[in-house]
Design a protein around this motif. Structure first.
Motif, short mmCIF file in Angstrom:
data_model
loop_
_atom_site.label_atom_id
_atom_site.label_comp_id
_atom_site.label_asym_id
_atom_site.label_seq_id
_atom_site.Cartn_x
_atom_site.Cartn_y
_atom_site.Cartn_z
N GLY A 257 31.34 2.63 70.46
CA GLY A 257 31.42 3.28 69.29
C GLY A 257 32.45 4.39 69.17
O GLY A 257 32.96 4.90 68.18
N PHE A 281 27.57 4.81 72.70
CA PHE A 281 27.92 5.72 71.82
C PHE A 281 28.00 7.26 72.47
O PHE A 281 27.39 7.33 73.47
CB PHE A 281 27.12 5.82 70.72
CG PHE A 281 26.88 4.50 70.03
CD1 PHE A 281 27.95 4.08 68.98
CD2 PHE A 281 25.97 3.60 70.21
CE1 PHE A 281 27.33 3.02 68.31
CE2 PHE A 281 25.62 2.46 69.50
CZ PHE A 281 26.75 1.98 68.57
N SER A 285 29.03 11.06 68.15
CA SER A 285 29.09 10.13 67.01
C SER A 285 28.15 10.04 66.14
O SER A 285 26.83 10.42 66.61
CB SER A 285 29.54 8.73 67.72
OG SER A 285 30.94 8.72 68.46
N ILE A 287 26.04 7.28 63.68
CA ILE A 287 26.00 6.05 63.08
C ILE A 287 24.81 5.97 62.00
O ILE A 287 23.77 6.51 62.11
CB ILE A 287 25.14 5.24 64.09
CG1 ILE A 287 25.77 5.38 65.46
CG2 ILE A 287 24.93 3.80 63.71
CD1 ILE A 287 27.37 4.59 65.59
#
Length: 298
Positions: A257, A281, A285, A287
């Motif tokens: 990611g 990830f 980050s 999501i």
């Protein structure tokens, strides 16, 4: 009055000498070199204003750079470029094989022209989409690139709209005005670079972008309908991603990611990857899943 009659007569005589030449369709009679009359029905080599058709069982070889209007390779037919360029100003249909040597180019120069066929483009240096034109790949097309060189080059102010299926290594662009649009239900299978420079439009309902390389790939930052990661290696987000349809992984492909990214997934997750760690990830980050519920995962 006499002078007037003379002028009219002169004009009529001049007009009587005007001839109109229609483009001819030149079809192969035998295998052979492009520039040899015996290769073509009627013994006439195709001129730049003509159309050319290579028929089943015939192989035609370029011995120099050539230009044509509409160009068709029927199933079972083959063009061998010999390292030379073929310029097509009209429509292109490849149901057979376009064989390159790695240095010759296929230049598509016409505006508002179509590309169709279910054939193979092998080891052509690149298919060059000329600047300030548009090209449409028809829904009946399923074109596969093979060999070391598998590249479509989209020049400035050029939009290529894919309605069919295209499989190749890379698509390159000159700048942000170099545009690849995946239309509804179209599929693009890409195994290397996808428009590191240029614009990808993949919003249309039912279309799929499949990053299917055996090597690491960067996922173009944009909004997708269906996004698929297949084959092998890490597929790393090059920016923020939005997936309106299904997000699918398979083979041993993994999704990275990236760092400080925001990704939004609004459809189903279909996870068939057998990689030990199919996702990675960073804590920086974000999501976002479909609201109010999360997407189905299978």
């Amino acid at each position: 009055m006499k002078n007037t009659h003379n002028i009219i007569l002169t004009v009529l005589l001049f007009c009587g000498t005007i001839e109109f030449t229609e483009a001819a369709i030149r079809t192969t009679a035998n295998s052979g070199n492009w520039n040899v009359g015996a290769t073509w029905v009627g013994g006439v080599v195709p001129a730049s204003g003509d159309d050319a058709v290579i028929t089943n069982g015939k192989t035609v070889a370029l011995t120099g750079n050539r230009s044509i209007t509409n160009f068709t390779i029927n199933a079972g037919g083959t063009l061998t470029d010999g390292g030379f360029n073929l310029t097509v100003s009209g429509n292109l249909v490849i149901n057979g094989t376009y064989n390159g040597s790695g240095t010759g180019r296929l230049l598509l120069t016409g505006n508002a022209k179509t590309i169709d066929g279910t054939g193979t483009i092998n080891n052509v240096n690149r298919v060059d989409m000329t600047a300030s034109t548009t090209k449409t790949i028809l829904s009946s097309a399923s074109i596969t690139f093979t060999g070391t060189n598998q590249r479509i080059a989209i020049r400035a102010n050029n939009t290529v709209t894919n309605n069919g299926t295209v499989t190749l290594k890379r698509i390159t662009g000159a700048n942000a005005t170099s545009v690849w649009t995946n239309a509804a239900n179209a599929t693009l299978n890409i195994s290397a670079d996808l428009l590191s420079t240029g614009t990808l439009t993949a919003l249309a309902t039912g279309n799929t972008i499949n990053y299917n390389g055996a090597v690491a790939q960067t996922i173009k930052a944009t909004t997708y309908y269906h996004l698929t990661l297949s084959n092998a290696a890490a597929k790393t987000a090059g920016g923020n991603l939005t997936v309106n349809g299904n997000f699918t992984t398979s083979g041993t492909a993994t999704f990275n990611g990236g760092t400080s990214r925001t990704h939004t997934f609004l459809g189903n997750w279909i996870i068939n990857s057998t990689a030990a760690t199919p996702f990675s990830f960073t804590t920086a980050s974000t999501i976002n899943f479909n609201t109010p519920g999360t997407p189905a995962s299978t």
